[in-house]
Design an enzyme around this catalytic site. Structure first.
Site, short mmCIF file in Angstrom:
data_model
loop_
_atom_site.label_atom_id
_atom_site.label_comp_id
_atom_site.label_asym_id
_atom_site.label_seq_id
_atom_site.Cartn_x
_atom_site.Cartn_y
_atom_site.Cartn_z
N SER A 81 0.75 -1.52 -0.23
CA SER A 81 -0.26 0.25 -0.27
C SER A 81 0.94 1.16 -0.17
O SER A 81 -0.08 2.60 -0.13
CB SER A 81 -1.07 0.23 0.45
OG SER A 81 -2.17 -1.19 0.93
N LYS A 84 -0.32 4.16 -2.77
CA LYS A 84 -1.39 4.19 -2.81
C LYS A 84 -0.57 5.68 -2.12
O LYS A 84 -1.44 6.99 -2.22
CB LYS A 84 -2.59 4.08 -0.99
CG LYS A 84 -3.13 3.04 -1.35
CD LYS A 84 -3.95 2.64 0.17
CE LYS A 84 -4.87 1.63 -0.12
NZ LYS A 84 -4.14 0.53 -0.26
N SER A 138 -5.44 3.15 4.39
CA SER A 138 -5.55 1.96 3.45
C SER A 138 -6.02 1.51 2.95
O SER A 138 -6.53 0.41 2.62
CB SER A 138 -3.70 1.51 4.12
OG SER A 138 -3.08 1.16 2.93
#
Length: 299
Positions: A81, A84, A138
């Site tokens: 993640s 992101k 997340s």
């Protein structure tokens, strides 16, 4: 004396029952059976002076570009993640309206890892709320919806992610989707430090990634979301930007911009053994910098 003899095995049996295997098997369920790419490559065997538990670590002064610590910084690994951050950067730079309503669809459901989400199909939130949940907690469906609803669709969005990486000189970096659930999203610590440095210049990314918590209204429900990084609530830390990540192929990951001992530093930890060990590594680095690399007062 004869009456006391049979009592001993009874006590011993009860002790054995208390320490029976179900506790170990229950704990075993949370340990991923799939080894990380870094583990397969043997990176965890690399020694360092701080005895870090992360296979990859990189600490650089944001202002002077002085590298304070480097461990396997060119290893190319899945980044989970941490992806992101680039997703948020592309959305922020697009100047798309943050108050535009976006609805979660079946396309946003994770078929890669089968992860769950509290954002049910049909949930409608603003682009700004999806950004907040993606960067702070997340939220995978939030991140996917941001890419899916970009003008031109998901393929255009992912193309922009890779184009941006190339423009920044992130030669070790490739993106295949906007969440990080795919192990095909890969990068190196040096590249991620570059990304963190640029993302830190974006006020929205700084604010949302370091937010402690956020509530969203979904129909008649109020959903409470919290940060995935406990250090943002820790008074010993002054964090300007952060992102955590985890999939089994990547291990536990953490990137941050933080002010330590008067210096603005970028810290990258990849393929750590667990949530606590990536936090422990960050704490070790903070104490080490405070003792050995504090900014000297100007005369």
């Amino acid at each position: 004396m004869q009456a006391a003899t049979p009592q001993k095995p009874t006590v011993q049996k009860s002790k054995k029952l208390v320490a029976k295997a179900p506790i170990r098997s229950k704990v075993g369920k949370v340990i991923p059976t799939k080894p990380s790419f870094g583990h397969i490559a043997g990176l965890q065997a690399t020694a360092d002076d701080l005895d870090l538990k992360s296979s990859v670590a990189y600490v650089i002064d944001q202002d002077t570009q002085e590298v304070l610590l480097s461990k396997n910084d060119r290893a190319v690994l899945p980044i989970a993640s941490i992806t992101k951050l680039m997703t948020g950067l592309i959305v922020s730079e697009s100047k798309l309206p943050m108050d535009e309503a976006i609805t979660i669809t079946q396309d946003d459901v994770d078929t890669e890892k089968g992860s769950s989400s509290r954002l049910r199909v049909g949930t409608t939130l603003t682009r700004g709320e999806l950004m907040h949940l993606s960067l702070m907690s997340s939220e995978n469906r939030a991140a996917h919806a941001l890419g899916r609803t970009y003008p031109g669709g998901l393929s255009v969005f992912v193309g922009l992610m890779n184009t941006k990486a190339a423009q920044l000189g992130m030669r070790d970096t490739r993106y295949s989707e906007p969440t990080g659930l795919s192990s095909q999203n890969q990068s190196s610590a040096k590249d991620l430090a570059t990304l963190v440095g640029l993302a830190y210049n974006d006020a929205m990314l700084r604010e949302l990634s370091t937010s402690h918590s956020h509530q969203v209204e979904v129909g008649k429900r109020t959903l409470q979301y919290n940060t995935t990084n406990r250090l943002v609530k820790n008074p010993n830390w002054d964090i300007g930007l952060q992102k955590t990540g985890y999939i089994s192929e990547a291990g536990q990951c953490l990137v941050m911009q933080a002010k330590i001992a008067g210096r603005k530093l970028i810290l990258v930890f990849l393929d750590s053994a667990g949530k606590l060990s990536r936090i422990g590594d960050a704490e070790r680095v903070r104490r080490w910098v405070e003792v050995n690399h504090a900014q000297r007062p100007q005369t």
